[in-house]
Write an enzyme that holds these catalytic residues in place. Sequence first.
Site, PDB file in Angstrom:
ATOM      1  N   LYS A 266      54.469  50.289  21.313  1.00  0.00           N
ATOM      2  CA  LYS A 266      54.152  48.977  21.875  1.00  0.00           C
ATOM      3  C   LYS A 266      54.850  47.899  21.065  1.00  0.00           C
ATOM      4  CE  LYS A 266      50.357  45.978  23.391  1.00  0.00           C
ATOM      5  NZ  LYS A 266      48.905  45.819  23.565  1.00  0.00           N
TER       6      LYS A 266
ATOM      7  N   GLY B  22      55.546  50.397  30.854  1.00  0.00           N
ATOM      8  CA  GLY B  22      54.619  49.353  31.268  1.00  0.00           C
ATOM      9  C   GLY B  22      54.765  48.105  30.426  1.00  0.00           C
TER      10      GLY B  22
ATOM     11  N   GLY C 160      52.783  43.919  29.890  1.00  0.00           N
ATOM     12  CA  GLY C 160      51.721  42.998  30.259  1.00  0.00           C
ATOM     13  C   GLY C 160      51.964  41.639  29.656  1.00  0.00           C
ATOM     14  N   ALA C 161      50.896  40.877  29.525  1.00  0.00           N
ATOM     15  CA  ALA C 161      51.026  39.503  29.036  1.00  0.00           C
ATOM     16  C   ALA C 161      51.342  39.446  27.552  1.00  0.00           C
ATOM     17  CB  ALA C 161      49.736  38.738  29.322  1.00  0.00           C
ATOM     18  N   PHE C 162      51.016  40.510  26.801  1.00  0.00           N
ATOM     19  CA  PHE C 162      51.139  40.434  25.353  1.00  0.00           C
ATOM     20  C   PHE C 162      52.031  41.507  24.743  1.00  0.00           C
ATOM     21  CE2 PHE C 162      46.722  39.051  26.427  1.00  0.00           C
ATOM     22  CZ  PHE C 162      46.955  37.694  26.297  1.00  0.00           C
TER      23      PHE C 162
ATOM     24  N   ASP D  39      38.461  43.248  29.173  1.00  0.00           N
ATOM     25  CA  ASP D  39      39.462  43.539  30.208  1.00  0.00           C
ATOM     26  C   ASP D  39      39.352  44.992  30.660  1.00  0.00           C
ATOM     27  OD1 ASP D  39      41.442  42.921  31.992  1.00  0.00           O
ATOM     28  OD2 ASP D  39      43.099  43.182  30.584  1.00  0.00           O
TER      29      ASP D  39
ATOM     30  N   VAL E   7      55.095  45.065  25.465  1.00  0.00           N
ATOM     31  CA  VAL E   7      55.875  46.000  26.270  1.00  0.00           C
ATOM     32  C   VAL E   7      55.681  47.388  25.674  1.00  0.00           C
ATOM     33  CG1 VAL E   7      58.152  46.575  27.173  1.00  0.00           C
ATOM     34  CG2 VAL E   7      57.562  44.188  26.690  1.00  0.00           C
ATOM     35  N   VAL E   8      55.449  48.389  26.512  1.00  0.00           N
ATOM     36  CA  VAL E   8      55.176  49.746  26.054  1.00  0.00           C
ATOM     37  C   VAL E   8      56.309  50.668  26.489  1.00  0.00           C
ATOM     38  CG1 VAL E   8      53.536  51.657  26.056  1.00  0.00           C
ATOM     39  CG2 VAL E   8      52.700  49.305  26.228  1.00  0.00           C
TER      40      VAL E   8
END
Length: 634
Positions: free
Chosen positions: A269, A247, A249-251, A366, A253-254
């Site tokens: 992460k 996965g 997101g904006a901040f 969030d 990578v996992v």
Amino acid sequence: MVSWGRGKDAYYLYISREQEEDDDDSLSFYSSQKDTEDEFCGCLFPDPEIPGSSSSSGCSSSSTELYDLAAAHAALISRQQQILSQAIPIIPEHQLAAVAAHHQHHQQLHPSVQYQLVAAATHHNHHQPQAAQPHYSAVVPRSDVIQQPPHFALHHHLQNLVQQQQQQQAHHHHQQLVGEMALVSHTHPAAVGSTTCYEKNQQKQQQVQQIPTQPQVAHVSSNAILAAAQPFYPPPVQDSQPDRPIGYGAFGVVWSVTDPRSGKRVALKKMPNVFQNLASCKRVFREIKMLSSFRHDNVLSLLDILQPANPSFFQELYVLTELMQSDLHKIIVSPQALTPDHVKVFVYQILRGLKYLHTANILHRDIKPGNLLVNSNCILKICDFGLARTWDQRDRLNMTHEVVTQYYRAPELLMGARRYTGAVDIWSVGCIFAELLQRKILFQAAGPIEQLQMIIDLLGTPSQEAMKYACEGAKNHVLRAGLRAPDTQRLYKIASPDDKNHEAVDLLQKLLHFDPDKRISVEEALQHRYLEEGRLRFHSCMCSCCYTKPNMPSRLFAQDLDPRHESPFDPKWEKDMSRLSMFELREKMYQFVMDRPALYGVALCINPQSAAYKNFASSSVAQASELPPSPQAW
């Protein structure tokens, strides 16, 4: 080898003599685990590492099976004495002598280990020692404290002691055979003039504790992204599962990777461009400070932070967290049946974790199904604190309204409010509650204005008092649209299709109140009658704060079933951080990372020889086009 299995009545602990090395991953039935196929594990998720299966942040939407809550609750009532909520590493009885010898010099041992020593001593006082195949001592249940220290390091420390004594005995026997007069003392090995095996092993252990400034890869396969920064004992068996992204997101990578120190699958992460600007620097510092303080069943906690080899190249951060098997979004969109019991347990856990955050003076900002990780036992954990920040409950400070995914954004945020409270998280929980009940998003609009209109269509036109935190442009827009009555019939259809569950309707209405000051608080929501059954099921067979001891007639419940954070964040910390420059923040963050002790006492580093290293190094965060739309500029 120790592993958990589940039968019709309880959880069972399997003990095998084939392998003496303990794996802490197999001793926790609520954390991420790789499930094997046996007759006791029929209600688990598919393996997250098998292509096509669900993972914590992957894109698969395959069918999953949840834990049968009703069966577990009934089984626990009938056979509570067979439930083991957690176990410690098991020490073979033939090795307890080494532990007892060590106990003479180091009085501080884990209470459960002392229990084994006392039990073993009592056994040998009544029975003669037999030269038979060694068997394992009884499993001692954990204490009644939620925050348990990791037993993995303790177990390996005891293994080191056992190996040291075996080396001493072998060396002593060799000295007798060759006729040498020097004897190796078990209690004072330093008295011997020559270097003994004990001293060599002690030197080796001291070298392990020293973290080099330039880490070197050790005990790692070429396919693993993570490597230990120095040798350690014993080297774990390498996991054959490939490291892969799950996965982004904006901040960050996992990736799903293997911890080389334990062989356990964890989530890595990667936070790139930490010091790109001051806002990014503050956000990352907040996140790692928060994750480091979390110790709760329903909040994702931080396991480790990779220490930078050189402060000059400290530009990105690597954080290790628990790896869960799926998330609530994948469960909602899957064909998996969701019973009312599942909904109650999920909503209860969300609110329970949210209370822990709010009492720590933290706004998540969030809350959405994709940020609620779930495993096969229905344990739920709140994750992704990239937008979270500390908050003074006594003072409404100006904060950005560019938070919360649009579908779960509170009306005050949609109307441009700059001052808000934890009520924005409560609204998100209400949206998720409705989504669990009807298996579709409650307010799915193309843009913020349409989103606000869908809310008004359901709840009716708000009063001037309810819009007191909104900007003038948003107020005028709502008033120009005219008055609308609330659609009460639709609310009942969502929460109670059979027109019998009025408690669900009442809770949904209180969670989705337009006025944030009149919206139900997290403490009040946890006491709602609708969640009583969810609380009972969670604490009967799922939580780590309540447990059943052998020979006890009933389950022992914790004094506080919904605990608060032990050390809330001081609101002054946020104000002090706002006064720092990016250079000063970078220095503080570097010092925080370096001062934090490495898990198991062994530091990790990125392995550039890994086959997946190029993909990992080039993986980036989500682009602007992939992010949700920004709030409406009123």
